[in-house]
Design a protein around this motif. Structure first.
Motif, PDB file in Angstrom:
ATOM      1  N   ASN A   2       0.825  -1.192   0.000  1.00 61.61           N
ATOM      2  CA  ASN A   2       0.000   0.000   0.000  1.00 61.61           C
ATOM      3  C   ASN A   2       0.870   1.258   0.000  1.00 61.61           C
ATOM      4  OD1 ASN A   2      -1.395   2.257   1.777  1.00 61.61           O
ATOM      5  ND2 ASN A   2      -3.015   1.067   0.804  1.00 61.61           N
ATOM      6  N   LYS A   3       0.483   2.261  -0.803  1.00 59.53           N
ATOM      7  CA  LYS A   3       1.313   3.450  -0.974  1.00 59.53           C
ATOM      8  C   LYS A   3       1.505   4.226   0.328  1.00 59.53           C
ATOM      9  CE  LYS A   3      -2.520   6.322  -2.692  1.00 59.53           C
ATOM     10  NZ  LYS A   3      -2.983   7.146  -3.838  1.00 59.53           N
ATOM     11  N   TYR A   4       0.482   4.247   1.180  1.00 55.89           N
ATOM     12  CA  TYR A   4       0.603   4.972   2.446  1.00 55.89           C
ATOM     13  C   TYR A   4       1.507   4.219   3.427  1.00 55.89           C
ATOM     14  CZ  TYR A   4      -3.102   8.036   0.825  1.00 55.89           C
ATOM     15  OH  TYR A   4      -3.841   8.929   0.098  1.00 55.89           O
ATOM     16  N   VAL A   5       1.415   2.907   3.412  1.00 56.24           N
ATOM     17  CA  VAL A   5       2.300   2.092   4.253  1.00 56.24           C
ATOM     18  C   VAL A   5       3.749   2.316   3.829  1.00 56.24           C
ATOM     19  CG1 VAL A   5       2.967  -0.248   4.902  1.00 56.24           C
ATOM     20  CG2 VAL A   5       0.545   0.352   4.719  1.00 56.24           C
ATOM     21  N   LEU A   6       3.979   2.318   2.513  1.00 56.10           N
ATOM     22  CA  LEU A   6       5.325   2.521   1.992  1.00 56.10           C
ATOM     23  C   LEU A   6       5.826   3.930   2.302  1.00 56.10           C
ATOM     24  CD1 LEU A   6       7.575   1.125   0.477  1.00 56.10           C
ATOM     25  CD2 LEU A   6       6.502   1.770  -1.681  1.00 56.10           C
ATOM     26  N   GLY A 175      13.515  -1.971 -14.913  1.00 57.80           N
ATOM     27  CA  GLY A 175      14.566  -2.640 -14.161  1.00 57.80           C
ATOM     28  C   GLY A 175      14.303  -2.655 -12.670  1.00 57.80           C
ATOM     29  N   SER A 176      15.340  -2.997 -11.907  1.00 56.49           N
ATOM     30  CA  SER A 176      15.216  -3.168 -10.458  1.00 56.49           C
ATOM     31  C   SER A 176      15.581  -1.902  -9.697  1.00 56.49           C
ATOM     32  CB  SER A 176      16.130  -4.313 -10.000  1.00 56.49           C
ATOM     33  OG  SER A 176      16.228  -4.358  -8.599  1.00 56.49           O
ATOM     34  N   SER A 177      14.757  -1.551  -8.700  1.00 62.04           N
ATOM     35  CA  SER A 177      15.044  -0.401  -7.839  1.00 62.04           C
ATOM     36  C   SER A 177      16.343  -0.615  -7.064  1.00 62.04           C
ATOM     37  CB  SER A 177      13.888  -0.168  -6.859  1.00 62.04           C
ATOM     38  OG  SER A 177      12.714   0.212  -7.545  1.00 62.04           O
ATOM     39  N   ALA A 228      16.130   2.220  -1.944  1.00 63.75           N
ATOM     40  CA  ALA A 228      15.478   1.219  -2.793  1.00 63.75           C
ATOM     41  C   ALA A 228      13.962   1.333  -2.662  1.00 63.75           C
ATOM     42  CB  ALA A 228      15.952  -0.185  -2.411  1.00 63.75           C
ATOM     43  N   LEU A 229      13.467   1.512  -1.434  1.00 63.77           N
ATOM     44  CA  LEU A 229      12.042   1.713  -1.216  1.00 63.77           C
ATOM     45  C   LEU A 229      11.576   3.036  -1.821  1.00 63.77           C
ATOM     46  CD1 LEU A 229      11.778   0.567   2.534  1.00 63.77           C
ATOM     47  CD2 LEU A 229      11.072  -0.720   0.500  1.00 63.77           C
ATOM     48  N   PHE A 230      12.418   4.050  -1.717  1.00 67.67           N
ATOM     49  CA  PHE A 230      12.124   5.387  -2.239  1.00 67.67           C
ATOM     50  C   PHE A 230      11.897   5.328  -3.748  1.00 67.67           C
ATOM     51  CE2 PHE A 230      13.442   9.951  -2.918  1.00 67.67           C
ATOM     52  CZ  PHE A 230      12.459  10.502  -2.123  1.00 67.67           C
ATOM     53  N   ASN A 231      12.806   4.667  -4.446  1.00 72.42           N
ATOM     54  CA  ASN A 231      12.678   4.533  -5.894  1.00 72.42           C
ATOM     55  C   ASN A 231      11.444   3.720  -6.269  1.00 72.42           C
ATOM     56  OD1 ASN A 231      13.820   2.623  -8.511  1.00 72.42           O
ATOM     57  ND2 ASN A 231      13.881   4.848  -8.699  1.00 72.42           N
ATOM     58  N   ARG A 232      11.145   2.703  -5.469  1.00 75.68           N
ATOM     59  CA  ARG A 232       9.957   1.886  -5.734  1.00 75.68           C
ATOM     60  C   ARG A 232       8.693   2.721  -5.609  1.00 75.68           C
ATOM     61  NH1 ARG A 232       8.087  -3.629  -2.449  1.00 75.68           N
ATOM     62  NH2 ARG A 232       5.968  -3.712  -3.294  1.00 75.68           N
ATOM     63  N   LEU A 233       8.611   3.587  -4.590  1.00 78.20           N
ATOM     64  CA  LEU A 233       7.424   4.421  -4.400  1.00 78.20           C
ATOM     65  C   LEU A 233       7.294   5.448  -5.519  1.00 78.20           C
ATOM     66  CD1 LEU A 233       4.996   5.104  -2.642  1.00 78.20           C
ATOM     67  CD2 LEU A 233       6.452   6.633  -1.298  1.00 78.20           C
ATOM     68  N   ILE A 234       8.405   6.002  -5.965  1.00 79.95           N
ATOM     69  CA  ILE A 234       8.376   6.951  -7.075  1.00 79.95           C
ATOM     70  C   ILE A 234       7.836   6.284  -8.328  1.00 79.95           C
ATOM     71  CG2 ILE A 234       9.822   8.307  -8.659  1.00 79.95           C
ATOM     72  CD1 ILE A 234      11.611   8.961  -6.270  1.00 79.95           C
TER      73      ILE A 234
END
Length: 297
Positions: A2-6, A175-177, A228-234
């Motif tokens: 979930n975007k808010y959890v992330l 690709g991969s974050s 890595a989480l930051f790039n995934r959320l973006i």
């Protein structure tokens, strides 16, 4: 996820870094600290990358130029501005100025990238910034803003740099974050390590064993994992939504300071936290529609 959890997870990790930084900053220069974090974070993601498939480890063509640009605007340039600016700018004012990241992000998106934004998004950004101002505004008030024009300008330039880097990170949409941010952090460390040697003589670093552990924690979690989480959320929600972490980070930092460092929380700080968390509602148009229709959120 979930975007808010992330979003809250990213903000929580970054908010907790102040606790560990406070334990090492007296013995480690700020440039050296940033270089160590970037280097350890890059090595951490390098290790995680070993568990990815060969296809996931591939770097899409043309991405290295974005790695260099992001490393410069996300890590190196704002770090130099913040390090210099905080010499004359109170931390409360610095929090307000760095809190302008979402405002600059939406400005750049509208002015230079021809991106459209909704009214709820703009309302949320402005409402959240009001919360940051309320949260961080010192008792001296406007007088603090005139103490150092140069310092204030540097902090604003840092916020602008962060805003640009968020938009540039949207370019890393394939690709991969883990691989993307591994490369960004390793490039950033390659730029910061010579700076730390030149300006802070980091080869003379003398720290306790416990501080070495804190530095490793900062590198692994507050650089490697969080980016890595930051790039995934973006990639999932875009630069504008992700920029909102800049509002939540000081809230997390103050809460952790209250529970673990026994720092006092004033009434206006509590109100500021409430404003920031309430402004999250405006980020989701579905919630706004349900509220208008009188439905349960």
């Amino acid at each position: 996820m979930n975007k808010y959890v992330l979003l809250l997870l990213i903000s929580g990790i970054w908010g907790s870094q102040f606790f560990f930084i406070a334990l090492v900053i007296e013995n480690v220069g700020v440039i050296t600290l940033s270089a160590i974090k970037a280097c350890i974070g890059g090595i951490c993601l390098l290790f995680f990358g070993l568990f990815l498939s060969k296809e996931e480890r591939k770097v899409p063509r043309g991405y290295y130029k974005w790695y260099i640009i992001i490393a410069f605007f996300e890590v190196v340039l704002p770090f130099v501005f913040i390090a210099q600016g905080q010499k004359s700018v109170p931390s409360s004012i610095a929090a307000v100025l760095i809190g302008m990241v979402p405002i600059f992000t939406i400005f750049f998106l509208l002015a230079f990238f021809k991106r459209k934004s909704t009214r709820p998004q703009i309302t949320s950004i402005l409402f959240g910034f009001a919360g940051i101002v309320f949260l961080s505004w010192p008792t001296q008030g406007i007088q603090d803003l005139s103490n150092s024009i140069q310092g204030n300008i540097l902090m604003i330039l840092a916020a602008m740099s962060f805003g640009l880097s968020l938009i540039f990170m949207e370019k890393l949409n394939e690709g991969s974050s883990v691989i993307h941010m591994r490369n960004v952090l390793l490039i950033a460390s390659a730029l910061l390590i010579p700076m730390s040697l030149l300006f802070e003589q980091s080869f003379k670093l003398d720290i306790a064993r416990s501080q070495s552990i804190y530095l490793v924690i900062l590198g692994i979690f507050h650089a490697g994992v969080v980016y890595a989480l930051f790039n995934r959320l973006i990639r999932q929600e875009g630069a504008l939504f992700t920029s909102y972490s800049n509002y939540i980070v000081p809230v997390i930092g103050m809460i952790l300071g209250f529970f673990f460092l026994h720092e006092a929380l004033s009434i206006h700080q509590l109100i500021g936290m409430g404003i920031i968390m309430m402004s999250l509602v405006f980020l989701d148009e579905k919630i706004i529609i349900k509220l208008k229709n009188g439905q349960q959120v």
